[in-house]
Scaffold this motif. Structure first.
Motif, PDB file in Angstrom:
ATOM      1  N   THR A  27       9.567  13.981  -9.027  1.00 55.01           N
ATOM      2  CA  THR A  27       9.824  13.040  -7.939  1.00 55.01           C
ATOM      3  C   THR A  27       8.498  12.564  -7.384  1.00 55.01           C
ATOM      4  N   VAL A  28       8.326  11.248  -7.300  1.00 52.56           N
ATOM      5  CA  VAL A  28       7.132  10.653  -6.688  1.00 52.56           C
ATOM      6  C   VAL A  28       7.516  10.182  -5.285  1.00 52.56           C
ATOM      7  N   LYS A  29       6.837  10.718  -4.290  1.00 54.92           N
ATOM      8  CA  LYS A  29       7.093  10.328  -2.905  1.00 54.92           C
ATOM      9  C   LYS A  29       5.884   9.595  -2.343  1.00 54.92           C
ATOM     10  N   TRP A  30       6.120   8.729  -1.397  1.00 53.47           N
ATOM     11  CA  TRP A  30       5.039   8.026  -0.724  1.00 53.47           C
ATOM     12  C   TRP A  30       5.574   7.429   0.588  1.00 53.47           C
ATOM     13  N   ILE A  31       4.669   6.961   1.405  1.00 53.91           N
ATOM     14  CA  ILE A  31       5.031   6.256   2.651  1.00 53.91           C
ATOM     15  C   ILE A  31       4.507   4.832   2.548  1.00 53.91           C
ATOM     16  N   GLY A  32       5.442   3.864   2.673  1.00 50.49           N
ATOM     17  CA  GLY A  32       5.080   2.458   2.624  1.00 50.49           C
ATOM     18  C   GLY A  32       5.235   1.809   3.998  1.00 50.49           C
ATOM     19  N   PRO A  33       5.142   0.495   4.073  1.00 53.61           N
ATOM     20  CA  PRO A  33       5.258  -0.208   5.362  1.00 53.61           C
ATOM     21  C   PRO A  33       6.594   0.030   6.056  1.00 53.61           C
ATOM     22  N   THR A  34       7.656   0.311   5.276  1.00 54.94           N
ATOM     23  CA  THR A  34       8.976   0.484   5.884  1.00 54.94           C
ATOM     24  C   THR A  34       9.370   1.947   6.022  1.00 54.94           C
TER      25      THR A  34
ATOM     26  N   PRO B 188       0.844  -1.208   0.000  1.00 55.43           N
ATOM     27  CA  PRO B 188       0.000   0.000   0.000  1.00 55.43           C
ATOM     28  C   PRO B 188       0.882   1.262   0.000  1.00 55.43           C
ATOM     29  N   ARG B 189       0.363   2.318  -0.612  1.00 58.04           N
ATOM     30  CA  ARG B 189       1.108   3.570  -0.676  1.00 58.04           C
ATOM     31  C   ARG B 189       0.264   4.653  -0.011  1.00 58.04           C
ATOM     32  N   ARG B 190       0.881   5.381   0.899  1.00 57.70           N
ATOM     33  CA  ARG B 190       0.177   6.428   1.633  1.00 57.70           C
ATOM     34  C   ARG B 190       0.833   7.789   1.352  1.00 57.70           C
TER      35      ARG B 190
END
Length: 436
Positions: free
Chosen positions: A381-388, A334-336
């Protein structure tokens, strides 16, 4: 341009201490409330009607007027020049400027001798509106030397604006006022060139009477001439020399665009028209409604293409556009807080695109109604927050530009190969267009 008047006035004055600057203003060519607005500006200025004592005294208040301009220094003198330049920028037929060292009475007497011309084509005498600014460059270029010197020689210079707003400077020789001729001679060659350069004004006047629906009344006269003149010149190439035939040709061009005559049926009419023995309106009506429907459809497609090109130029200039955005996640992560950033000077901020779940049986997807996306070819730039934790990737936007505001879709795809793709689409993207 105002500064050009100021510097030239000073330069001429240094050489010719008796120099005067006159504005030759044609009230007859004015419309609306411009004569009243101008009268308020020049009411205290010395002026002489060019029609005074010519047999046209009843037109002296509406015909050309020679106004003595003060030295272009200070608030009020500069205001006069500014107002006159403003008039000429909107309608080049209204004003020209004469730089002379002669007193006004002999100057006016000389100019009045130009009002009466003999046309070589039929050996007839007629009133000659030599003062029309569109005629001045033609006369300067095409008159024989002795006749040109008779007209322009007594001036230090004669200036005017063309309908593109370009200042035309015609140098004189500061000669003495010549002995008056009985009548000003106009050769057939000069007459033909004057007729051609004056034809757009004749066509515009005809359109105002016969086809006002094709004119954009929000445009000034010079802007109308910029649209009409290429059509009139094209009409001459087809051998259309009559005002009404030229007006019909120009009206169709204003309605359907300059390329309307490329239709084969219209080409057949126009290429044989000089030998057809009928009016252009009759010839156009004879081709039938089917042809005109095809012309209208071609015009619509051309207009849409031009509008799309203009829109592309606009958004390429600023570097981004607002489009609908699809986020597709074809991975198991998942991408947040997905964010799109660009370091481009034209797109220095970011677009927050939200969250997308991991894939199930098919790619997970969300849609944003509108977000600011850089144009194709822009690094982002594509940024996201993942599980790590936080992650990012550098990509270049690909694809094509939308055709208009409110159209187009951008796709941000997290692909199975763990790469990220950002693409822009003019139409609804299809699966085949997505990169894996």
């Amino acid at each position: 341009m105002l500064e050009r008047f100021r510097t030239q006035y000073a330069a001429y004055k240094a050489i010719h201490p008796r120099l005067q600057l006159y504005a030759l203003i044609d009230f007859a060519s004015m419309s609306d409330d411009r004569p009243y607005a101008l009268s308020d500006v020049i009411e205290t200025m010395p002026r002489v009607s060019l029609y005074a004592n010519t047999g046209l005294d009843n037109l002296s208040e509406t015909g050309p007027v020679l106004v003595l301009c003060p030295e272009p220094q200070g608030v009020e003198p500069l205001r006069l020049i500014r107002v006159l330049l403003g008039l000429a920028r909107r309608d080049s037929r209204l004003v020209s400027w004469l730089w002379v060292t002669h007193e006004v009475e002999p100057l006016v007497d000389h100019l009045q001798t130009l009002l009466h011309a003999r046309l070589e084509s039929d050996d007839q005498e007629s009133w000659f509106f030599f003062h029309q600014p569109s005629y001045l460059p033609v006369l300067y270029r095409t008159l024989p030397d002795d006749i040109r010197r008779y007209m322009f020689g007594p001036c230090v210079a004669w200036w005017c604006l063309d309908f593109h707003g370009v200042l035309v400077e015609l140098p004189g020789e500061n000669l003495p006022i010549p002995t008056a001729w009985d009548v000003f001679p106009i050769s057939e060659n000069v007459e033909e060139k004057i007729y051609r350069v004056g034809a757009p004004a004749q066509v515009l006047a005809w359109l105002k009477r016969a086809r006002p629906d094709v004119l954009d009344n929000s445009l000034d006269a010079n802007e109308q001439f910029q649209r009409i003149t290429p059509l009139v010149e094209r009409a001459f190439e087809y051998g259309l020399t009559g005002k009404v035939d030229q007006g019909v040709y120009a009206a169709s061009g204003l309605l359907y665009g300059r390329q309307y005559d490329e239709h084969p049926a219209l080409q057949a009419v126009l290429t044989r028209f000089p030998d057809g023995g009928q009016t252009l309106i009759d010839a156009y009506m004879a081709v039938g409604q089917t042809v005109w429907r095809e012309v209208a459809e071609s015009a619509r497609l051309r207009a849409a293409e031009v509008a799309a090109q203009d829109y592309h130029t606009e958004i390429m200039g600023r570097g981004y556009t607002f489009v609908r955005v699809q986020i597709l996640n074809d991975t198991d992560i998942p991408r947040r807080k997905i964010e799109l950033l660009s370091s481009s000077e034209s797109y220095p901020c970011s677009a927050m695109l939200g969250d997308v779940d991991d894939r199930g049986f098919e790619a997970a997807a969300i849609e944003i109604a509108s977000a600011r996306v850089p144009v194709p070819g822009t690094p982002v730039t594509v940024k996201w927050i993942g599980p790590t934790g936080a992650s990012s990737d550098e990509v270049v936007v690909t694809g094509e530009l939308p055709r208009a505001d409110g159209e187009g879709t951008a796709v941000v795809r997290f692909a199975r190969n763990w790469r990220i793709y950002v693409s822009m689409h003019a139409d609804e993207p299809k699966g085949a267009a997505w990169q894996w």
